[in-house]
Write an enzyme that holds these catalytic residues in place. Structure first.
Site, PDB file in Angstrom:
ATOM      1  N   ASP A  83     -22.951 133.556  84.108  1.00  9.23           N
ATOM      2  CA  ASP A  83     -21.621 134.079  83.791  1.00  9.23           C
ATOM      3  C   ASP A  83     -21.595 135.610  83.793  1.00  9.23           C
ATOM      4  O   ASP A  83     -22.565 136.252  83.387  1.00  9.23           O
ATOM      5  CB  ASP A  83     -21.210 133.544  82.407  1.00  9.23           C
ATOM      6  N   GLY A  84     -20.472 136.151  84.221  1.00 13.59           N
ATOM      7  CA  GLY A  84     -20.266 137.598  84.093  1.00 13.59           C
ATOM      8  C   GLY A  84     -20.110 138.351  85.399  1.00 13.59           C
ATOM      9  O   GLY A  84     -19.955 139.580  85.392  1.00 13.59           O
ATOM     10  N   TRP A 113     -18.520 142.148  85.815  1.00 13.87           N
ATOM     11  CA  TRP A 113     -19.437 143.169  86.354  1.00 13.87           C
ATOM     12  C   TRP A 113     -18.784 143.928  87.510  1.00 13.87           C
ATOM     13  O   TRP A 113     -18.830 145.162  87.556  1.00 13.87           O
ATOM     14  CB  TRP A 113     -20.732 142.494  86.820  1.00 13.87           C
ATOM     15  N   HIS A 130     -19.678 138.827  92.422  1.00 11.86           N
ATOM     16  CA  HIS A 130     -20.308 137.591  92.912  1.00 11.86           C
ATOM     17  C   HIS A 130     -21.416 137.914  93.918  1.00 11.86           C
ATOM     18  O   HIS A 130     -22.478 137.300  93.906  1.00 11.86           O
ATOM     19  CB  HIS A 130     -19.256 136.678  93.562  1.00 11.86           C
ATOM     20  N   TRP A 189     -11.575 125.640  90.381  1.00 11.91           N
ATOM     21  CA  TRP A 189     -10.530 125.533  91.419  1.00 11.91           C
ATOM     22  C   TRP A 189      -9.246 126.228  90.982  1.00 11.91           C
ATOM     23  O   TRP A 189      -8.371 126.505  91.791  1.00 11.91           O
ATOM     24  CB  TRP A 189     -10.224 124.058  91.737  1.00 11.91           C
ATOM     25  N   LEU A 197     -40.549 123.326  93.970  1.00 11.45           N
ATOM     26  CA  LEU A 197     -39.421 123.624  93.073  1.00 11.45           C
ATOM     27  C   LEU A 197     -38.205 122.859  93.584  1.00 11.45           C
ATOM     28  O   LEU A 197     -37.954 122.821  94.788  1.00 11.45           O
ATOM     29  CB  LEU A 197     -39.105 125.132  93.095  1.00 11.45           C
ATOM     30  N   ARG A 205     -27.229 130.996  79.114  1.00 11.49           N
ATOM     31  CA  ARG A 205     -25.913 131.448  79.556  1.00 11.49           C
ATOM     32  C   ARG A 205     -25.865 132.964  79.422  1.00 11.49           C
ATOM     33  O   ARG A 205     -26.056 133.503  78.320  1.00 11.49           O
ATOM     34  CB  ARG A 205     -24.788 130.833  78.726  1.00 11.49           C
ATOM     35  N   HIS A 213     -20.326 132.411  74.224  1.00 11.25           N
ATOM     36  CA  HIS A 213     -21.074 131.351  73.561  1.00 11.25           C
ATOM     37  C   HIS A 213     -20.379 130.006  73.709  1.00 11.25           C
ATOM     38  O   HIS A 213     -19.806 129.493  72.758  1.00 11.25           O
ATOM     39  CB  HIS A 213     -21.266 131.683  72.085  1.00 11.25           C
ATOM     40  N   SER A 241     -18.931 125.243  78.556  1.00 13.92           N
ATOM     41  CA  SER A 241     -18.090 125.139  79.758  1.00 13.92           C
ATOM     42  C   SER A 241     -18.325 123.868  80.585  1.00 13.92           C
ATOM     43  O   SER A 241     -18.415 123.938  81.807  1.00 13.92           O
ATOM     44  CB  SER A 241     -18.270 126.379  80.641  1.00 13.92           C
TER      45      SER A 241
HETATM   46  C1  FPP Z   1     -19.284 132.988  86.714  1.00 14.59           C
HETATM   47  O1  FPP Z   1     -18.937 134.340  86.561  1.00 14.59           O
HETATM   48  C2  FPP Z   1     -19.835 132.782  88.029  1.00 14.59           C
HETATM   49  C3  FPP Z   1     -19.362 131.885  88.935  1.00 14.59           C
HETATM   50  C4  FPP Z   1     -18.214 130.996  88.688  1.00 14.59           C
HETATM   51  C5  FPP Z   1     -19.979 131.770  90.259  1.00 14.59           C
HETATM   52  C6  FPP Z   1     -21.450 131.915  90.298  1.00 14.59           C
HETATM   53  C7  FPP Z   1     -21.819 132.420  91.629  1.00 14.59           C
HETATM   54  C8  FPP Z   1     -22.839 133.242  91.908  1.00 14.59           C
HETATM   55  C9  FPP Z   1     -23.838 133.671  90.913  1.00 14.59           C
HETATM   56  C10 FPP Z   1     -23.008 133.793  93.277  1.00 14.59           C
HETATM   57  C11 FPP Z   1     -23.157 132.767  94.305  1.00 14.59           C
HETATM   58  C12 FPP Z   1     -24.234 131.811  94.016  1.00 14.59           C
HETATM   59  C13 FPP Z   1     -24.738 130.961  94.916  1.00 14.59           C
HETATM   60  C14 FPP Z   1     -25.791 130.012  94.502  1.00 14.59           C
HETATM   61  C15 FPP Z   1     -24.326 130.984  96.319  1.00 14.59           C
HETATM   62  P1  FPP Z   1     -17.413 134.690  86.334  1.00 14.59           P
HETATM   63  O2  FPP Z   1     -16.805 134.998  87.648  1.00 14.59           O
HETATM   64  O3  FPP Z   1     -16.759 133.610  85.569  1.00 14.59           O
HETATM   65  O4  FPP Z   1     -17.531 135.986  85.485  1.00 14.59           O
HETATM   66  P2  FPP Z   1     -16.509 136.517  84.387  1.00 14.59           P
HETATM   67  O5  FPP Z   1     -16.788 135.722  83.142  1.00 14.59           O
HETATM   68  O6  FPP Z   1     -16.925 137.934  84.256  1.00 14.59           O
HETATM   69  O7  FPP Z   1     -15.124 136.347  84.903  1.00 14.59           O
END
Ligand code: FPP
Length: 224
Positions: free
Chosen positions: A12-13, A17, A29, A61, A122, A172, A177, A180
Site C-alpha cells: 500500500d502507498g 507516494w 505504481h 475496479w 519460490l 502491510r 492498519h 482490506s
Molecule cells: C496500493 O497502493 C497498490 C495497488 C492497488 C497496486 C499494487 C501495484 C504495484 C505495487 C505495482 C505493480 C505490481 C505488479 C506485481 C505488476 P494505493 O494505490 O492504494 O496507494 P494509496 O493508499 O497511496 O492510494
C-alpha cells in the site's frame, strides 16, 4: 527460532507516494514495481518458498479508468519481460483471484502459470481481482456442488491458495492498519506487521528487519 515459509504483502502507498513526489498516482505504481523486484530477490535470498502479493483487489475496479489501465499495462509488461527469467530461476507464478481480464491478459497469465508450473524454488502468488470474501463464497459453493462436507480441512483445500501453507507473516506498508479483504481465512494465525513507509520507499533492510523480528516471536497457536 521460527522458520519462514510464506510471506504475504499488502503493497500500500503507491498513489500517495506519486502525489508526494508532485507527480501522479501512476508514477507511484511504476516505482512500486521496483520495490516488487527488490522484495522478490530478497525473498529468494532468505530461502522463503512462498510470496503472496496483493496487486489488484475486487474493490480496485472502483478506481479511475486510467489508473486501472495503467496498472494492467504495468502488470502485462512485467510478466512479459520477466517470465523467462522467472523460469530460469526456478520461480513458479500462480494467480490467485478470478481471471476476468482481456482475453490477451488472461492467456498471458495462464500461459505463464503453465510454463512455470513445475518450478519449486519460490512460488509467487499474485493476487489479482482477488477478494477474500469472494474467495470464501466461491469455495463454499464449490464444496456444496461437489457434495463435500463444510469443514475446516475441506475449505482450506478448496481456496485459491489450495496446497499453499498459510502465511507466517503478513506485511502491510503505507501506515494503514486494515486488512482490506486480503486472505482473511488464511491469516488466522499469521503475525501481522504494519509498516509506516509507503510501498515505493520500502526496502530490503525494512523487509529483513521484519523477517528477523518474526523469527524471535513465540508463536502459541492458541496454546500457552
Ligand atoms: C496500493 O497502493 C497498490 C495497488 C492497488 C497496486 C499494487 C501495484 C504495484 C505495487 C505495482 C505493480 C505490481 C505488479 C506485481 C505488476 P494505493 O494505490 O492504494 O496507494 P494509496 O493508499 O497511496 O492510494
Amino acid at each position: 527460532m521460527n522458520t519462514i515459509k510464506h510471506v504475504a504483502i499488502i503493497m500500500d502507498g503507491n498513489g500517495r507516494w506519486g502525489l508526494k513526489k508532485k507527480k501522479n498516482r501512476n508514477f507511484g505504481h511504476k516505482k512500486g514495481l521496483l520495490t516488487v523486484e527488490k522484495i522478490i530477490k530478497q525473498t529468494i535470498k532468505n530461502k522463503i518458498k512462498y510470496l503472496t502479493l496483493f496487486a489488484f483487489s475486487t474493490e480496485n475496479w472502483k478506481r479511475p479508468k486510467n489508473e486501472i489501465k495503467y496498472l494492467f499495462k504495468l502488470l502485462e509488461n512485467f510478466i512479459k519481460e520477466r517470465i523467462v527469467e522467472f523460469n530460469k530461476n526456478n520461480i513458479k507464478l500462480k494467480i490467485i483471484g478470478i481471471k476476468k481480464f482481456s482475453p490477451q491478459l488472461n492467456k498471458l497469465l495462464s500461459d505463464s502459470e503453465k510454463k512455470t508450473k513445475k518450478n519449486n524454488k519460490l512460488q509467487i502468488n499474485l493476487a489479482l481481482n482477488y477478494g477474500s470474501k469472494d474467495e470464501i463464497i466461491h469455495t463454499i459453493k464449490k464444496l456444496i456442488k461437489n457434495k463435500k462436507k463444510i469443514n475446516e480441512i475441506n475449505i482450506s483445500k478448496s481456496l485459491f491458495t489450495e496446497g499453499i501453507p498459510e502465511p507466517d507473516i503478513l506485511i502491510r506498508t503505507g501506515n494503514t492498519h486494515r486488512l482490506s479483504n486480503f486472505l482473511l481465512w488464511q491469516i488466522a494465525y499469521s503475525e501481522i506487521f504494519f509498516e509506516k513507509k509507503l510501498w515505493p520507499d520500502f526496502n530490503e533492510s525494512d523487509y529483513n528487519k521484519i523477517l528477523n523480528k518474526f523469527k524471535k516471536i513465540k508463536r502459541n497457536f492458541g496454546k500457552i
